[in-house]
Design an enzyme around this catalytic site. Sequence first.
Site: not given
Length: 389
Positions: A93-95, A70, A72
């Site tokens: 940026s991400s998970s 995901w 972000t």
Amino acid sequence: MRRSLADELEGTGDLRSPRWRRAVERVPRHLFVPAFFQATDVPGRGALWAPVTDRQHDEWLELAYCNKTWVTQLDGHVTPHDVAEPVQGDPTSSSTLPGLVVRMLEALDVTDGMDVLEIGTGTGYSTALMCDRLGDEHVTSIEVDAGVAANAAAAVRAAGYAPRLMVGDGLGGVPEHAPYDRIIATCSVRHIPQSWLTQARPGGRILVTMSGWLHGHGLASLTVGEDGVAEGRFLPGTISFMIARPHAAPPLSNEQASEMIASLADADPRPATVGPDIRQDWTGAFVVQLAVPDAQRLTRRVVGGPWVDYYIDTRSGSIASLTPEPGGGWTVRQSGPVPLWDRVEDSIGQWRQIGSPPLERFRIRTDGRVQTVWVGTGDARLTWHLPVQ
Ligand SMILES: C[S@@+](CC[C@H](N)C(=O)[O-])C[C@H]1O[C@@H](n2cnc3c(N)ncnc32)[C@H](O)[C@@H]1O
């Protein structure tokens, strides 16, 4: 939902040990992704990022426990709360995909009592998993983006963990809490920073995705020796991460690109022995990048003409173009001091001659200054130098 995510990750073979399974079952991922972007195709507008927040999306909780990455943050500052409609942008940026996170954590090969440094806290989800496995006092994580770091700190706290969270450029490591038994990067690098070698304990390991401006990726695991030299190999799998911000490609303006493309007007055309479609092969893409590490790619077409692939090295002022021919094959044109496509063809030709070995047969070594990647032995050994700046 946590249990079924753990089941799914075991099913894919990413999650293998009971201790990491317990961590996946205990860390609530939804706290780390209260809002994110979902890729969506909008007719007439192409691929965009749709904001998903807990308040506006019924499926938010279910999505939080999907085995999906995901995003972000876009373009270094845009968060899902900043937009109401789908938008364009580059993820910054991400998970990360949980399957990839746990595969890396398994590969990190930790035992109780080890100290770990993570580069790229992101949402803090992987940081929390490590805290659960190793204990807060054994985990240090650094994030370059202050806003991202603040959100991660809040989420990590809400989940009940208390690692050392730092804000700054992780390419410098975190010397004040060194040494570390393990250094894991969830952003990729063009070369291994010297600081990681000095901050790792002898016998310690570095796990990081090597990447570059042509988007070749390979997950490398290196062991640091008593002499501060690190050596290791690439692990199997198609693993990629966003590049560490200081290692990103230099900006290439439209004007600069057009000027360089114009310099090809006098170049002699010749048939290519390797086409740009080699980049569709995972290892092939990595070899192309090793051959011309300072090149970046763009595609352009003149109205009615075919899409042309350009490889541009702004440092040396070199360019190569690859134009598809109607009957098949490609025509190369090159200009500037470095014959970029000749270099690609040399490396790919030699790699093919030794049987096109896959990336997991490649090795990597660095003493902090000279960094090499090689494959094969004896006369069949091919060696490339990584760019160290
Ligand atoms: C893929 S995300 C991290 C995913 C994260 N581990 C998780 O589980 O949510 C990569 C992160 O690396 C950060 N990053 C990029 N360059 C960095 C650097 N030089 N030092 C520290 N963090 C960096 C980005 O801001 C981004 O948040």
